[in-house]
Scaffold this motif. Structure first.
Motif, short mmCIF file in Angstrom:
data_model
loop_
_atom_site.label_atom_id
_atom_site.label_comp_id
_atom_site.label_asym_id
_atom_site.label_seq_id
_atom_site.Cartn_x
_atom_site.Cartn_y
_atom_site.Cartn_z
N MET A 37 -9.02 -2.87 -5.50
CA MET A 37 -8.01 -2.28 -4.72
C MET A 37 -6.69 -2.99 -5.01
SD MET A 37 -8.49 -1.45 -0.94
CE MET A 37 -7.67 -2.16 0.21
N SER A 38 -5.68 -2.18 -5.25
CA SER A 38 -4.37 -2.78 -5.55
C SER A 38 -3.46 -2.66 -4.34
CB SER A 38 -3.75 -2.11 -6.76
OG SER A 38 -3.37 -0.83 -6.43
N THR A 39 -2.63 -3.60 -4.20
CA THR A 39 -1.67 -3.56 -3.09
C THR A 39 -0.31 -3.10 -3.60
OG1 THR A 39 -1.09 -5.84 -3.41
CG2 THR A 39 -2.82 -5.37 -1.79
N ILE A 40 0.30 -2.29 -2.82
CA ILE A 40 1.63 -1.80 -3.17
C ILE A 40 2.66 -2.70 -2.51
CG2 ILE A 40 3.22 0.14 -3.00
CD1 ILE A 40 0.76 1.92 -2.82
N PRO A 41 3.52 -3.26 -3.33
CA PRO A 41 4.52 -4.16 -2.71
C PRO A 41 5.50 -3.37 -1.84
CG PRO A 41 4.97 -3.90 -5.04
CD PRO A 41 3.68 -3.16 -4.74
N ARG A 42 5.88 -3.91 -0.74
CA ARG A 42 6.85 -3.26 0.16
C ARG A 42 8.25 -3.65 -0.26
NH1 ARG A 42 5.33 -3.58 6.35
NH2 ARG A 42 5.58 -1.36 6.39
N VAL A 43 9.06 -2.65 -0.34
CA VAL A 43 10.46 -2.89 -0.71
C VAL A 43 11.31 -2.61 0.52
CG1 VAL A 43 12.35 -2.19 -2.21
CG2 VAL A 43 10.00 -2.20 -3.06
N ARG A 44 12.14 -3.55 0.87
CA ARG A 44 13.02 -3.35 2.03
C ARG A 44 14.24 -2.51 1.62
NH1 ARG A 44 13.68 -9.05 5.12
NH2 ARG A 44 11.54 -9.20 5.83
#
Length: 138
Positions: free
Chosen positions: A1-8
């Protein structure tokens, strides 16, 4: 499972778009006090225009008063009364009216001269004269 980085999301800055960092800040500092300088430079012109408007109003009032005084003086003098007193009574005292009725055989003429004070500095007052003629009653 890959995590999607959160962009502010980016916040809007006060500098404006497309300007170099600090450029808007410098121009804002350079413009401080300019509006008070413009107002101070324009204030004498505004005062002069206002005083000219007041002076024109006083001249119009003086011409109206002189005409009323001349008609009253000519009317009273044509009937044998004291035209000078009637002319003086019909004009405001601060205008310093000078009334000169002249009764003739057919016509009575009265001339009233008033002095309108000057409002604009360096300019004196104005003398206005009006004349009225009435038929002489016998």
């Amino acid at each position: 499972m890959s995590t999607i980085p959160r962009v502010r999301p980016r916040r809007a800055t006060r500098r404006g778009r497309g300007t170099a960092p600090g450029a808007a800040h410098r121009s804002r500092l350079d413009d401080r006090g300019v509006s008070i300088l413009e107002f101070t430079g324009f204030l004498p012109i505004l005062l002069l225009v206002g005083m000219a408007a007041i002076q024109l109003g006083l001249i119009g009032y003086g011409a109206n008063q002189a005409g009323s005084g001349a008609r009253a003086a000519a009317r009273v003098a044509s009937r044998g009364g004291d035209g000078a007193a009637a002319g003086q009574a019909a004009v405001s005292g601060w205008l310093d009216p000078r009334v000169a009725p002249a009764r003739g055989a057919d016509l009575t003429t009265a001339t009233v001269t008033v002095h309108v004070p000057g409002v604009i500095p360096l300019l004196g007052g104005y003398d206005l004269s009006r004349e009225a003629t009435m038929p002489t009653d016998d």
